[in-house]
Write a protein that holds these residues in place. Structure first.
Motif, short mmCIF file in Angstrom:
data_model
loop_
_atom_site.label_atom_id
_atom_site.label_comp_id
_atom_site.label_asym_id
_atom_site.label_seq_id
_atom_site.Cartn_x
_atom_site.Cartn_y
_atom_site.Cartn_z
N ASP A 290 51.80 44.98 26.73
CA ASP A 290 51.72 44.07 25.60
C ASP A 290 52.43 42.78 26.00
N LEU A 291 51.68 41.74 26.23
CA LEU A 291 52.27 40.51 26.75
C LEU A 291 53.21 39.83 25.77
N SER A 292 53.09 40.17 24.49
CA SER A 292 53.98 39.56 23.51
C SER A 292 55.41 40.05 23.66
N VAL A 349 53.06 53.88 40.54
CA VAL A 349 52.75 52.64 39.82
C VAL A 349 51.34 52.74 39.25
N GLN A 350 51.20 52.38 38.00
CA GLN A 350 49.89 52.36 37.35
C GLN A 350 49.37 50.92 37.27
N PRO A 351 48.06 50.71 37.50
CA PRO A 351 47.54 49.35 37.32
C PRO A 351 47.77 48.86 35.90
N THR A 352 48.18 47.63 35.77
CA THR A 352 48.38 47.03 34.45
C THR A 352 47.04 46.78 33.78
N THR A 353 46.97 47.14 32.51
CA THR A 353 45.81 46.80 31.69
C THR A 353 46.29 45.97 30.52
N LEU A 354 45.42 45.09 30.04
CA LEU A 354 45.79 44.17 28.97
C LEU A 354 44.88 44.35 27.77
N GLU A 355 45.45 44.23 26.62
CA GLU A 355 44.68 44.22 25.38
C GLU A 355 44.24 42.79 25.15
N GLY A 356 42.96 42.50 25.30
CA GLY A 356 42.49 41.13 25.15
C GLY A 356 42.32 40.46 26.50
N ASP A 357 42.10 39.15 26.44
CA ASP A 357 41.80 38.38 27.63
C ASP A 357 43.01 38.18 28.53
N PHE A 358 42.72 37.86 29.78
CA PHE A 358 43.77 37.46 30.70
C PHE A 358 44.44 36.21 30.13
N ARG A 364 53.30 33.76 30.39
CA ARG A 364 52.76 35.12 30.39
C ARG A 364 52.09 35.46 31.71
N ARG A 365 51.48 34.48 32.32
CA ARG A 365 50.92 34.73 33.66
C ARG A 365 52.06 35.01 34.65
N GLU A 366 53.11 34.22 34.54
CA GLU A 366 54.25 34.40 35.44
C GLU A 366 54.83 35.80 35.31
N SER A 367 54.77 36.37 34.11
CA SER A 367 55.33 37.71 33.89
C SER A 367 54.50 38.80 34.58
N LEU A 368 53.31 38.42 35.08
CA LEU A 368 52.44 39.38 35.77
C LEU A 368 52.40 39.14 37.28
N GLU A 369 53.14 38.16 37.78
CA GLU A 369 53.04 37.77 39.18
C GLU A 369 53.23 38.95 40.12
N HIS A 370 52.24 39.15 40.99
CA HIS A 370 52.21 40.18 42.02
C HIS A 370 52.02 41.60 41.47
#
Length: 920
Positions: A290-292, A349-358, A364-370
């Motif tokens: 949850d990116l929020s 490690v599990q691949p990250t999945t997102l609810e909604g669009d990238f 928020r993008r920075e929080s997913l780096e690498h």
């Protein structure tokens, strides 16, 4: 490339900044010769060089208060600047800003040229050696150092070949540059500084803090940030930290410059391909995010040429090294002794999945780096494949549609400009985990592009394997977890959007446009002075320059081009086709219409003798005192005599000053026919013109008093003047010829809602593609799609239209499918067939022919009536009919809708309108 490039690999990868990033930001149409090319000429810097360029002076966030250019004398003697000039062009424009130079640059010294100031932000510039008023862009543009005082007339690739250009620097989004790509884009806080002198802008310059150095001052060496040095052995007292602590929650690591020790699970390995490292992620992280509430990344790139071959995906490791920020990407550099395999495996490690669009938000993008990431179905759509063959990057749009040109969906203005500027945040690059420039290494099969799985703009990308979210060279990327090696194992499935035949458009006949991509039958290899583009074996394929030709180099190249064009034109199903970008044979001293005749002969060989013919233009030009069109490419019209016959002479709008920088419109009245001999029926005539307006690729003096418009691009005044001239001419010509139904087709170099098209709409014209195929588009440029090619009908003609479609056989394709890229890589995408026959899509329109019909229609279709009178009752005898009232004479009067059509003359001559259609 998603993760950083290091050491020698930087030289290859820096070139990526130019083509892909610049193309997105441009979002405008260029003529084919002005599209950034991997084969651009190189200006070899001499003793006097442009050393640093800064355009953000005084702007918000500026470092110093003025723009500046710094020159450097690399020789052992003083050099005079007297008689020389410094010239500036905008990112897509020509040189219209010239500063006369004077003074001397001392041996080994610098020379600081102060340029325009902004709003007073930043520190004062050191006292300069020369002051000028050029106002440069803070993000990109072009500076040329010339040994002459006169304004340079070159633009695009031609500038690097201009003998008056001593040094050339294009940066950011510039379409004029030296080498394969421009130097990196700048901000108001950064300049580009020279670190090498090879003539390749993309690798000779790096961005950094401005260092203006006047003569007499101690020069500042910007160094080469591309080489971080070899990772050292583990320090004695590293700081223990989690990956999350190393990453932090901001754009830069709070531990930048600190020696650390940390643990993680290997999720990606780049032991070959040039990245020289791997990615680790904290065990047990990932899954649904949850990116929020997600605060920071738990993954990290490990730069370690010494240890990258010692790890595999899934390994649990401990690494020790120094944290740094490398081109905006957080990494840790690990030496030969800095890797330790853990005996107890960490949690998976599990691949990250997102609810909604990238996300489009940078935080928020920075929080997913690498981090390892698995996109959902429909999350991304291919929007750009222009540079894929060079850098292994596929432009992806967030969502289920490619990015659209603002001018295609909204009228120009503040809203359209804002939309255009926001498109960049909706782009993510799918990268191949390699640093390879395939144009320099054609023996290596290029990534993503194969004949087995075409990668086309507008196709959905479905991820079956996770990717790594990365940032480098000013762009967010999705990197494969190992270097790309084949379509069967890349973990991405691309939708097959190819259509072997166009959608049905109905009607008794069809008309179409077709851009034939500089179809020249006069060959480069036979023409003195011509220079070729070559394939991977050094054999010529197309004309590069040195002469007026623009097409195929040899007979085999022409055959490859012609085969595709013939298949595609025949495949449109159209009986009348307007051609653009065909050789103007008369202008080259050849027989008038020779190229058109050659193409028609090839069509007849395929479809049967006599199936096709062309509208000759030689006599019409001669009647106007001309020996052909003004340019070496022209327009032409071909048709099928069994379906239509020309009525009267060809019409050419020659000599109008509005078309001094474009190709003259060519028009012809056609009458639909059915049958032969005495039984042949004639339908309602129509006037069809084919057009090719001024491109957006170069500035125009007509725009001198206008503000820049990123949506409409350059030369928009010329296109407005050309629209007005075409409308005035075609209306007068149609009236003179007694024709009511008018169709204008071709490449208008304006998107659907831009000002030239608005002029058509104001005069009652209908854009048939936008009306019948609103999801279609004809051209892809800069990572965005839109329609530059249109078929427009006046109000009368529109009533006869039964449908229209954009047959997307060219716009979505990689340039590698075109004949000119034959054998340019170990993987050859050239195939026979319609795909890649041009770079513009044909627009196809169905028409009701208006043939006589005794019984009359009651369904409102126009053009079905007949009688013994002259047309609309202006003759002798009895007549009846509806629709177009096609009798034994010419149509003279025009009455709309059902009802009576009473003429004059002896006898009974009332014509009854039997239906709700049009009555003439």
């Amino acid at each position: 490339m998603s993760t950083p490039t290091h050491g020698a690999a930087l030289r290859t990868h820096l070139a990526r900044v130019g083509s892909a990033a610049a193309a997105l930001a441009l979002g405008i149409s260029l003529t084919p010769g002005l599209v950034p090319s991997a084969r651009a000429a190189v200006v070899a810097p001499g003793d006097l060089q442009i050393n640093e360029v800064y355009g953000g002076g005084g702007n918000s966030g500026a470092t110093v208060q003025n723009d500046f250019v710094e020159l450097r004398n690399t020789s052992g003697e003083d050099l005079s600047l007297d008689g020389w000039s410094l010239q500036y062009a905008s990112k897509t424009g020509s040189f219209h800003n010239t500063l006369a130079l004077e003074g001397t640059v001392s041996a080994g010294g610098t020379f600081l040229i102060e340029l325009a100031d902004g709003n007073g932000n930043g520190e004062p510039l050191p006292e300069a050696d020369l002051v000028g008023g050029i106002n440069a862009s803070g993000s990109g543009g072009v500076f040329a150092l010339s040994n002459a005082a006169g304004e340079l007339a070159c633009h695009g690739a031609t500038c690097a070949e201009d003998p008056a250009v001593v040094d050339l620097v294009g940066w950011g989004e510039a379409v004029t540059f030296s080498g394969e790509a421009p130097a990196p884009a700048t901000t108001n806080a950064t300049s580009v500084s020279r670190v090498e002198a090879t003539g390749e802008n993309s690798t000779d310059f790096v961005t950094g803090e401005p260092t203006p150095t006047p003569s007499g001052a101690e020069p500042t060496d910007p160094g080469d940030p591309g080489d971080p040095g070899d990772p050292e052995d583990p320090p004695a007292d590293p700081t223990a930290a989690t990956i999350a602590e190393i990453q932090g929650t901001g754009a830069e690591s709070p531990l930048d410059g600190t020696s650390v020790i940390t643990e993680g699970v290997v999720t990606a390995v780049y032991a070959d391909g040039g990245l020289d490292g791997y990615v680790i992620q904290t065990g047990g992280t990932g899954g649904e995010v949850d990116l929020s509430s997600h605060e920071g990344s738990t993954a990290l790139f490990v730069y370690s040429p010494e240890t990258s071959t010692e790890v595999s995906i899934g390994d649990s490791v401990r690494v020790t090294g120094e944290v740094s920020e490398y081109h905006g990407s957080t990494q840790v550099s690990v030496g030969a002794e800095g890797l330790e395999q853990l005996t107890e495996p960490l949690e998976t490690v599990q691949p990250t999945t997102l609810e909604g669009d990238f996300p489009t938000d940078e935080t928020r993008r920075e929080s997913l780096e690498h981090m390892l990431y698995l996109p959902g179905e429909g999350d991304f759509t291919v929007t750009d494949v222009y540079a894929t063959n060079q850098y292994g990057e596929v432009g992806l749009a967030i969502g289920d549609e490619p990015l659209q040109q603002a001018g295609d969906i909204m009228a120009p203005g503040a809203e359209a400009t804002a939309y255009f500027e926001q498109q960049a945040q909706n782009l993510v690059l799918l990268d191949d985990g390699r640093t390879t420039n395939f144009t320099e290494n054609p023996e290596q099969p290029m990534s993503w592009l194969t004949t087995k799985e075409p990668v086309r703009v507008g196709a959905s990308a479905t991820f079956t394997d996770p990717v790594v979210v990365s940032y480098s060279f000013d762009q967010w990327r999705l990197n494969t977890t190992t270097p790309w090696s084949g379509a069967d194992t890349d973990g991405v499935d691309f939708e097959d959007t190819r259509q072997d035949a166009p959608d049905e458009v109905g009607g008794d006949l069809q008309i179409s446009t077709f851009n034939v991509l500089n179809y020249f039958t006069t060959l480069g290899e036979d023409t003195p002075g011509c220079e070729p583009y070559t394939n991977m074996d050094g054999e010529g394929t197309t004309v590069r320059g040195g002469c007026d030709l623009r097409g195929a180099w040899g007979a085999d190249d022409l055959e490859r081009q012609q085969t595709k064009i013939v298949e595609a034109i025949s495949g449109t199903g159209a009986e009348v086709v307007g051609l653009t970008e065909i050789e103007n044979s008369a202008r080259l001293g050849e027989t008038p219409d020779e190229a058109t005749a050659t193409l028609v002969a090839a069509l007849n060989e395929r479809d049967g003798e006599g199936t096709w013919d062309y509208v000759p233009t030689g006599d019409a030009y001669a009647a106007q005192g001309l020996d052909g069109g003004q340019d070496v490419i022209t327009n032409a019209i071909i048709y099928q005599p069994a379906a239509v016959k020309p009525s009267g002479e060809v019409q050419i709008l020659a000599g109008d000053e509005a078309f001094d920088n474009a190709r003259e419109p060519i028009g012809q009245v056609f009458v639909p026919v059915q049958g032969t001999g005495d039984d042949q029926l004639e339908g309602e005539p129509f006037f069809f013109t084919i057009n090719h307006f001024k491109s957006k690729g170069s500035e125009d003096a007509e725009d001198a008093d206008l503000e820049d418009d990123p949506v409409q691009g350059n030369a928009r005044t010329s296109r407005l003047q050309q629209t007005e001239a075409l409308l005035t001419w075609s209306e007068a010509t149609a009236d003179e010829l007694g024709v009511q139904d008018v169709f204008h087709g071709g490449d208008f170099n304006a998107y659907t809602q831009e000002e030239p098209l608005q002029l058509f709409y104001e005069q009652g014209y209908v854009d048939l593609g936008d009306t019948y195929d609103p999801q279609g588009w004809s051209y892809s440029y800069g990572g965005m799609v839109g329609s530059l090619d249109h078929l427009l009908a006046d109000a009368d003609g529109a009533e006869r239209v039964t449908g229209a479609t954009d047959w997307q056989i060219n716009g979505p394709e990689s340039v590698m499918t075109q004949y000119s890229r034959f054998h340019n890589n170990a993987t050859d995408l050239y195939e026979g067939g319609v795909f890649g026959s041009s770079d513009h899509d044909p627009m196809i329109v169905g028409l009701d022919a208006g043939f006589p019909d005794d019984g009359g229609d009651d369904d409102g279709h126009p053009g079905n009536g007949h009688g013994n009178g002259h047309g609309n009752g202006n003759g002798h005898g009895n007549g009846h009919g509806h629709g177009h009232g096609h009798g034994n004479g010419p149509r003279e009067n025009d009455n709309r809708g059902p009802g009576n059509n009473n003429g004059s003359g002896p006898g009974s001559n009332s014509g009854i309108g039997h239906g709700s259609g049009r009555q003439d």
